[in-house]
Scaffold this motif. Sequence first.
Motif, short mmCIF file in Angstrom:
data_model
loop_
_atom_site.label_atom_id
_atom_site.label_comp_id
_atom_site.label_asym_id
_atom_site.label_seq_id
_atom_site.Cartn_x
_atom_site.Cartn_y
_atom_site.Cartn_z
N ASN A 155 -1.62 -2.58 -60.37
CA ASN A 155 -0.76 -3.71 -60.71
C ASN A 155 0.66 -3.21 -61.01
OD1 ASN A 155 -2.83 -5.80 -60.76
ND2 ASN A 155 -3.61 -4.73 -62.55
N VAL A 156 1.64 -4.01 -60.65
CA VAL A 156 3.03 -3.70 -60.97
C VAL A 156 3.61 -4.89 -61.70
CG1 VAL A 156 5.34 -3.26 -60.04
CG2 VAL A 156 3.35 -2.17 -59.00
N LYS A 157 4.29 -4.62 -62.81
CA LYS A 157 4.91 -5.69 -63.59
C LYS A 157 6.35 -5.30 -63.89
CE LYS A 157 3.95 -8.72 -67.44
NZ LYS A 157 2.98 -9.04 -68.51
N ILE A 158 7.28 -6.14 -63.46
CA ILE A 158 8.70 -5.94 -63.75
C ILE A 158 9.09 -7.08 -64.67
CG2 ILE A 158 11.04 -5.86 -62.77
CD1 ILE A 158 9.71 -4.92 -60.13
N GLN A 159 9.59 -6.74 -65.85
CA GLN A 159 9.92 -7.79 -66.81
C GLN A 159 11.10 -7.39 -67.67
OE1 GLN A 159 6.50 -8.44 -69.25
NE2 GLN A 159 6.63 -6.49 -70.30
N LYS A 160 11.65 -8.39 -68.31
CA LYS A 160 12.76 -8.24 -69.25
C LYS A 160 13.96 -7.54 -68.63
CE LYS A 160 9.75 -8.33 -73.26
NZ LYS A 160 9.25 -7.64 -74.43
N VAL A 161 14.38 -8.00 -67.47
CA VAL A 161 15.57 -7.49 -66.80
C VAL A 161 16.73 -8.37 -67.22
CG1 VAL A 161 16.69 -7.06 -64.59
CG2 VAL A 161 14.23 -6.64 -64.84
N ILE A 162 17.79 -7.75 -67.73
CA ILE A 162 18.97 -8.51 -68.16
C ILE A 162 20.18 -7.96 -67.43
CG2 ILE A 162 20.47 -9.11 -70.10
CD1 ILE A 162 18.01 -8.68 -71.93
N SER A 163 20.91 -8.85 -66.78
CA SER A 163 22.15 -8.48 -66.11
C SER A 163 23.29 -9.25 -66.76
CB SER A 163 22.09 -8.81 -64.63
OG SER A 163 23.37 -8.66 -64.06
N GLU A 164 24.32 -8.55 -67.16
CA GLU A 164 25.46 -9.20 -67.80
C GLU A 164 26.69 -9.17 -66.90
OE1 GLU A 164 25.92 -7.50 -71.67
OE2 GLU A 164 24.06 -8.39 -72.39
N GLY A 165 26.52 -8.88 -65.63
CA GLY A 165 27.65 -8.75 -64.73
C GLY A 165 27.97 -9.97 -63.91
N GLY A 166 27.34 -11.09 -64.20
CA GLY A 166 27.62 -12.30 -63.44
C GLY A 166 26.82 -12.45 -62.17
N ALA A 167 25.72 -11.69 -62.05
CA ALA A 167 24.88 -11.79 -60.85
C ALA A 167 24.27 -13.19 -60.75
CB ALA A 167 23.78 -10.74 -60.89
N THR A 168 24.06 -13.63 -59.53
CA THR A 168 23.46 -14.95 -59.32
C THR A 168 22.05 -14.86 -58.77
OG1 THR A 168 24.40 -15.07 -57.11
CG2 THR A 168 25.71 -16.03 -58.90
N GLY A 169 21.53 -13.66 -58.61
CA GLY A 169 20.18 -13.51 -58.09
C GLY A 169 19.66 -12.11 -58.30
N VAL A 170 18.40 -11.92 -57.98
CA VAL A 170 17.75 -10.63 -58.10
C VAL A 170 17.18 -10.26 -56.74
CG1 VAL A 170 15.87 -9.35 -59.20
CG2 VAL A 170 17.13 -11.05 -60.50
N ARG A 171 17.41 -9.04 -56.32
CA ARG A 171 16.84 -8.54 -55.08
C ARG A 171 15.95 -7.36 -55.44
NH1 ARG A 171 18.77 -12.37 -52.73
NH2 ARG A 171 20.76 -12.54 -51.72
N ILE A 172 14.73 -7.40 -54.97
CA ILE A 172 13.81 -6.30 -55.19
C ILE A 172 13.52 -5.69 -53.83
CG2 ILE A 172 11.53 -5.60 -56.00
CD1 ILE A 172 11.66 -8.01 -57.92
N LYS A 173 13.77 -4.40 -53.74
CA LYS A 173 13.58 -3.69 -52.48
C LYS A 173 12.52 -2.62 -52.70
CE LYS A 173 16.81 -0.78 -50.93
NZ LYS A 173 18.04 -0.26 -50.36
N GLY A 174 11.57 -2.54 -51.81
CA GLY A 174 10.52 -1.55 -51.94
C GLY A 174 10.27 -0.84 -50.63
#
Length: 161
Positions: free
Chosen positions: A124-143
Amino acid sequence: MDLVNISSIVIHALASGAALVASSVAREEIVVKYRSLKEFIGEKFGPIKPVDQLEKRLSEERQKLLAEDLGDAIEALPGTPKEIEIVINQLLGRTKALTESLEKVPQAEFDAVGIDIKSVKAVNVKIQKVISEGGATGVRIKGEDWELKGDMTVENITLKK
């Protein structure tokens, strides 16, 4: 083109490349061209510590100071006018190559927080509690090279302006 414009164009491209490379969503082509420009600046104009500082904290003030420093370094280049012209053309060529690659990137990728994970073998993989303060409008996950036996969960992502 005067030295102020040259150095401003170069630093703007470098800052844009640094922002995308730091976000972990940059395409390999951009990473290669960004590093090429950065290394060229270091080789021809001296230490790249200010460029490293720009990578850590992108700001207009840092970009302006770095552009001024680059302009001064270009002015101080040793050699004949022809040799100096060759170096400036090489600098502009690398800048143009990076800029052309950056222009291909959709704006949404510039506005995204990037998470780049390679070679995962897990249940299992769990990604949580990601905080961006740079004004990003989305999240991209690349694997790359993932082998999951169970679930992948992504939750609690906060994008602040």
